[in-house]
Design a protein around this motif. Structure first.
Motif, PDB file in Angstrom:
ATOM      1  N   GLU A  62      44.965  53.009  48.994  1.00  0.00           N
ATOM      2  CA  GLU A  62      45.117  51.569  49.224  1.00  0.00           C
ATOM      3  C   GLU A  62      46.424  51.253  49.943  1.00  0.00           C
ATOM      4  OE1 GLU A  62      42.876  49.098  46.114  1.00  0.00           O
ATOM      5  OE2 GLU A  62      43.953  50.654  45.016  1.00  0.00           O
ATOM      6  N   LYS A  81      48.483  44.780  43.716  1.00  0.00           N
ATOM      7  CA  LYS A  81      47.521  45.693  43.108  1.00  0.00           C
ATOM      8  C   LYS A  81      48.060  47.119  43.104  1.00  0.00           C
ATOM      9  CE  LYS A  81      42.762  47.332  43.429  1.00  0.00           C
ATOM     10  NZ  LYS A  81      43.063  48.742  43.266  1.00  0.00           N
ATOM     11  N   GLY A 135      38.225  47.957  45.234  1.00  0.00           N
ATOM     12  CA  GLY A 135      38.455  47.000  44.141  1.00  0.00           C
ATOM     13  C   GLY A 135      37.162  46.719  43.383  1.00  0.00           C
ATOM     14  N   ASP A 139      37.395  50.122  40.957  1.00  0.00           N
ATOM     15  CA  ASP A 139      38.011  49.471  39.802  1.00  0.00           C
ATOM     16  C   ASP A 139      36.952  48.959  38.837  1.00  0.00           C
ATOM     17  OD1 ASP A 139      41.126  49.310  40.195  1.00  0.00           O
ATOM     18  OD2 ASP A 139      40.247  48.982  42.153  1.00  0.00           O
ATOM     19  N   GLU A 168      43.117  44.971  35.292  1.00  0.00           N
ATOM     20  CA  GLU A 168      42.088  45.483  36.200  1.00  0.00           C
ATOM     21  C   GLU A 168      41.125  44.383  36.654  1.00  0.00           C
ATOM     22  OE1 GLU A 168      41.709  48.347  37.634  1.00  0.00           O
ATOM     23  OE2 GLU A 168      42.640  49.892  36.411  1.00  0.00           O
ATOM     24  N   HIS A 171      42.009  43.228  39.861  1.00  0.00           N
ATOM     25  CA  HIS A 171      41.721  44.222  40.903  1.00  0.00           C
ATOM     26  C   HIS A 171      40.267  44.115  41.356  1.00  0.00           C
ATOM     27  CE1 HIS A 171      45.183  46.979  39.287  1.00  0.00           C
ATOM     28  NE2 HIS A 171      45.581  45.784  39.610  1.00  0.00           N
ATOM     29  N   LYS A 172      39.387  44.021  40.378  1.00  0.00           N
ATOM     30  CA  LYS A 172      37.963  43.966  40.726  1.00  0.00           C
ATOM     31  C   LYS A 172      37.621  42.654  41.436  1.00  0.00           C
ATOM     32  CE  LYS A 172      33.304  44.094  39.066  1.00  0.00           C
ATOM     33  NZ  LYS A 172      32.335  44.242  37.990  1.00  0.00           N
ATOM     34  N   GLY A 175      38.732  42.515  45.006  1.00  0.00           N
ATOM     35  CA  GLY A 175      37.921  43.390  45.843  1.00  0.00           C
ATOM     36  C   GLY A 175      36.561  42.784  46.143  1.00  0.00           C
TER      37      GLY A 175
END
Lengths: 324, 100
Positions: A62, A81, A135, A139, A168, A171-172, A175
């Motif tokens: 990343e 992130k 992501g 993730d 997290e 993060h998801k 993404g």
């Protein structure tokens, strides 16, 4: 019998072992100073340090796109992130150290020894869309696994996981938002994100590890409640969560066998190419050599900073003591 | 500074305690390695407070913590465990008294 003696498997006091297993069965938390079988300590040290190494090496694919993020918002998100991933590595190293192995030694085993990290980070990030797909899928898969590990029997691991799971979700979401944005963009953008999904889907499914029937460590880890669900159960849960998310943004998943089983509600999927998984684990994925080289370089080029900080602390320690 | 394999030096370990906003007590968050107290505080801030989790941070050299031994937990905590009369549920209230 082999003539060359391997290090003997530790023989545990059967009374203590029975007490320990009863505690695991009752759902009690095992803490660092509690008695534990040597094998529990070894398995956890292996599993937790692999997890920590994965978080840190995960900064590389990343980090590759930070300078090329298409706008300031995306760049800020990506920097935050990547910083989180470093922090997650540190949470887990700190938990692993409570089992009695120094962080310096764990990192040494990883950079110069045989310690492993998640196979997923040995794939390249070829386009900007890969950042969104990592992501969303990588993730996303990690969350499914870590939500289970937040109930692990070992207290320091479970507590690190709770902290990580909270982070997290950002993060998801970032993404998935990125993927959704590209999916409703120009035809070229949509093609780019579909291509990224096609490349990352199967490696994401491999993140859950081998089939239960072929997973050498699973039985111990399940019996001792480090893991509460099997690799295949977690993988199925991830697929069930992800298929509707792909449909919602008009993307397809590269599996002709994917279909809903009306009876169970599960999305059935095709067979994973385990020869690819085994090749990556054995060190022959597309990016294995480059990843380890980059980590060694960073570690070695940072040596002078660690030494300077230690020298500074040694020089100023007496003065700090007097001032207190 | 302890020395690991290949002469890798590891900074000392510090335990980190964070206080959440709203008058909460300090709570153990984890640990960091740092060469001195000042860097320990900065590392703890970067590792454990990236999302406004704390209004105050303590860092304590790990070796300075004295802990009770798990093996002695039974007898050690016994004086507090065998006195049910310290709990309000030990006492009966007359029938019909609901709000106390």
């Amino acid at each position: 019998m082999a003539t060359e003696a391997k290090p003997a498997a530790p023989t545990e006091d059967p009374v203590k072992l029975a007490e320990f297993e009863a505690r695991c069965d009752r759902g009690e938390t095992i803490e660092p100073k509690d008695w534990m079988p040597e094998k529990y300590r070894r398995q956890l040290t292996r599993m937790m340090s692999q997890h920590a190494h994965s978080e840190v090496v995960g900064m590389l694919p990343e980090g590759n796109w930070i300078t090329r993020a298409p706008n300031l918002r995306r760049k800020m998100c990506l920097i935050a992130k990547v910083q989180d991933e470093g922090g997650h590595g540190l949470y887990i190293y700190c938990g692993t150290e409570t089992l009695g192995t120094d962080r310096a030694e764990l990192i040494d085993q990883y950079l110069y020894g045989t310690a492993k990290y998640s196979s997923i980070f040995n794939y390249p990030t070829l386009t900007w869309a890969d950042i969104g797909v990592i992501g969303w899928l990588v993730d996303g898969a990690a969350i499914v696994n870590q939500t289970m590990l937040a109930h692990a029997s070992y207290g320091p691991y479970a507590r690190a996981m709770i902290r990580i799971c909270k982070e997290e979700n950002f993060h998801k979401r970032q993404g998935y938002e990125l993927c959704a944005t590209l999916a409703r963009g120009t035809p070229a953008q949509k093609a780019m994100v579909q291509d990224a999904v096609n490349r990352w889907w199967w490696p994401s499914l491999m993140m859950f590890g081998p089939h239960d029937t072929n997973s050498p460590h699973s039985a111990d880890l399940l019996r001792w409640k480090v893991k509460q669900k099997s690799n295949d159960d977690l993988r199925q849960r991830f697929v069930n969560l992800t298929v509707p998310q792909a449909q919602a943004i008009g993307l397809t998943l590269p599996d002709p066998d994917l279909k809903l089983d009306q009876a169970t509600g599960d999305w059935k999927f095709g067979e994973i190419d385990w020869s690819e998984f085994n090749a990556v684990i054995a060190g022959n994925g597309p990016m294995n050599r480059e990843r380890i080289a980059a980590r060694r370089k960073a570690h070695e080029e940072g040596a002078w900073v660690r030494e300077a900080a230690a020298a500074y602390a040694a020089k100023h320690q007496p003065a700090a003591g007097q001032a207190a | 500074m302890s020395t690991g394999p290949n002469g890798v030096g590891e900074w000392p370990l510090w335990e980190v305690f964070t206080q959440a906003p709203g008058g909460k007590p300090h709570e153990h968050a984890g640990s960091v390695h740092a060469p001195d107290a000042e860097i320990a505080l900065q590392n703890a801030r970067d590792v454990y407070t990236r999302r406004g989790e704390a209004v105050s941070l303590w860092v304590v050299p790990s070796g300075a913590i004295v802990a009770s031994a798990p093996g002695d937990a039974g007898p050690f905590f016994d004086p507090g465990n065998d006195k049910p009369y310290r709990h309000p549920q030990f006492y009966k209230t007359p029938r019909g008294v609901k709000v106390f």
